[in-house]
Structure formats: C-alpha cells, structure tokens
Scaffold this motif. Structure first.
Motif, PDB file in Angstrom:
ATOM      1  N   THR A 118       0.819  -1.211   0.000  1.00 42.81           N
ATOM      2  CA  THR A 118       0.000   0.000   0.000  1.00 42.81           C
ATOM      3  C   THR A 118       0.853   1.262   0.000  1.00 42.81           C
ATOM      4  OG1 THR A 118      -0.104   0.197   2.422  1.00 42.81           O
ATOM      5  CG2 THR A 118      -1.751  -1.219   1.371  1.00 42.81           C
ATOM      6  N   THR A 175     -11.141  -2.266  -0.564  1.00 44.80           N
ATOM      7  CA  THR A 175     -10.391  -3.220   0.272  1.00 44.80           C
ATOM      8  C   THR A 175     -11.270  -4.139   1.108  1.00 44.80           C
ATOM      9  OG1 THR A 175     -10.250  -1.598   2.053  1.00 44.80           O
ATOM     10  CG2 THR A 175      -8.428  -1.653   0.473  1.00 44.80           C
ATOM     11  N   GLU A 190       0.135  -6.118   5.725  1.00 46.28           N
ATOM     12  CA  GLU A 190       0.224  -4.884   4.953  1.00 46.28           C
ATOM     13  C   GLU A 190       1.670  -4.410   4.942  1.00 46.28           C
ATOM     14  OE1 GLU A 190      -1.535  -0.314   4.760  1.00 46.28           O
ATOM     15  OE2 GLU A 190      -2.247  -1.674   6.325  1.00 46.28           O
ATOM     16  N   HIS A 209       3.599  -1.243   3.856  1.00 45.70           N
ATOM     17  CA  HIS A 209       3.352   0.156   3.511  1.00 45.70           C
ATOM     18  C   HIS A 209       4.641   0.808   3.041  1.00 45.70           C
ATOM     19  CE1 HIS A 209       1.760   4.174   3.576  1.00 45.70           C
ATOM     20  NE2 HIS A 209       2.725   4.545   4.411  1.00 45.70           N
ATOM     21  N   LEU A 224       1.390  -4.635  10.219  1.00 46.49           N
ATOM     22  CA  LEU A 224       1.963  -3.611   9.356  1.00 46.49           C
ATOM     23  C   LEU A 224       3.485  -3.652   9.376  1.00 46.49           C
ATOM     24  CD1 LEU A 224       1.576  -1.009   7.627  1.00 46.49           C
ATOM     25  CD2 LEU A 224       1.626   0.267   9.796  1.00 46.49           C
TER      26      LEU A 224
END
Length: 187
Positions: free
Chosen positions: A13, A97, A109, A111, A160
């Motif tokens: 992302t 999403t 995820e 990032h 994350l």
C-alpha cells in the motif's frame, strides 16, 4: 490428518508512484508468491479500448478492480499491489479493500512510506500507458490530490511492516521481515 493452510495475502500500500510495484515484485520473487498488479489488468483493457475521457478511464478502472479481485480470490497466497482506496479522503478512487478480509484470513500490509512531494515528482517523471490519462492532470492538482490521499495510508488491514521508499532501501531485509511475520501468524 492433513493441515489446511490458511489463505494469505501480502498487500502493498501507499500513494501512487511511491515504489509499491518495485517492492511487490521483489517480495513475490523472494517469497515464491504470485504477484497481482491491478495496473496489469487495467492496461489489458486499455489495449482493447483506449479511454478518450477521464470518465471512460474510471469505468475501465472499476472493471479491472473486479477482474483483479476475482483472480486474487482464486489464489491461496499472493502479493497484491494497487492504488488502494484510502481510509480517509476521496472514496471514489482506488481499489476497494473490504473484500480482502473475506478472502484472506491472513493479511500482512507492507506500507511504502513516501511523502506526497516525492510521489508527485516520481509520478510526473515516468511515462505510463496513455490510457491512464496522466496528461489530463495538472501538476498542482496532482500534488494536492496526493497530499490529501497521504492521510489515508496505511490501511490498517493486518500486521503492518513499513519500508521507507524515499531513501535507499533493503528489499532483502523487508522480505525477511515479511517471512518472520508470516511465521508469527502460524501459516
């Protein structure tokens, strides 16, 4: 008794032009996962029907979102990259999403941390398929849009991991961190 593996996805992302595709390609290769890039689906559509307006481009983007989601749902493990719909700001842009959790009980995820200023400079530099209609965007409008979008990432869809894509970064280290996180999730 055979163990059933949980479906899992690594979702990359950030802002457009933040380095998501570069990161996703490397992760897919390092982990031995298939890679699905929504732009690949979109550009196939552009080859069949070059959009002449921004509205036509958005219609093709929505079709490619569906194709991207359908293909992803067939896979047990995958690295996914797209311009994802942000958590705040405009909700008429980006790949939705909400389907991710339905199809992938295990999500990580990744990032790509990148400032709107750097993303704007990068966005204006490369030449993408003309179907993206980048020529329709004024640089100042693009810059303002990326500032607004930047508040909508990360997406908070799973554990994350962040990589700073504005500086020289270590993709092998990131792949190792993803592998460790996959081990923590027990799948």
């Amino acid at each position: 008794m055979a163990t059933v593996e949980m479906k899992r996805a690594i979702v990359v992302t950030s802002l457009p032009a933040s380095g998501k595709t570069t990161v996703a390609r490397h992760l897919a290769a390092q982990l031995g996962y298939p890679l699905l890039d929504k732009d690949d689906f979109l550009e196939v559509l552009y080859e069949k029907q070059l959009p002449e307006t921004w509205r036509a481009r958005r219609a093709l983007s929505k079709i490619s979102d569906v194709q991207f989601q359908e293909r992803a749902s067939l896979l047990d493990r995958v690295v996914l990259v797209s311009h994802w719909r942000p958590t705040c700001g405009p909700q008429d842009t980006g790949t939705p999403t909400q389907w991710l959790r339905d199809h992938f009980p295990s999500l990580i995820e990744v990032h790509c941390k990148c400032s709107p200023e750097t993303a704007t400079t990068r966005f204006l530099s490369p030449t993408r398929h003309p179907g993206h209609r980048d020529q329709d965007r004024k640089p100042e409008d693009l810059a303002a849009s990326l500032v607004q979008l930047s508040n909508g990432y990360p997406l908070d869809i799973g554990p994350l991991l962040t990589i700073d894509t504005e500086t020289k970064f270590d993709l092998s280290d990131l792949a190792d961190r993803v592998a460790v996180e996959l081990g923590r999730s027990g799948v």
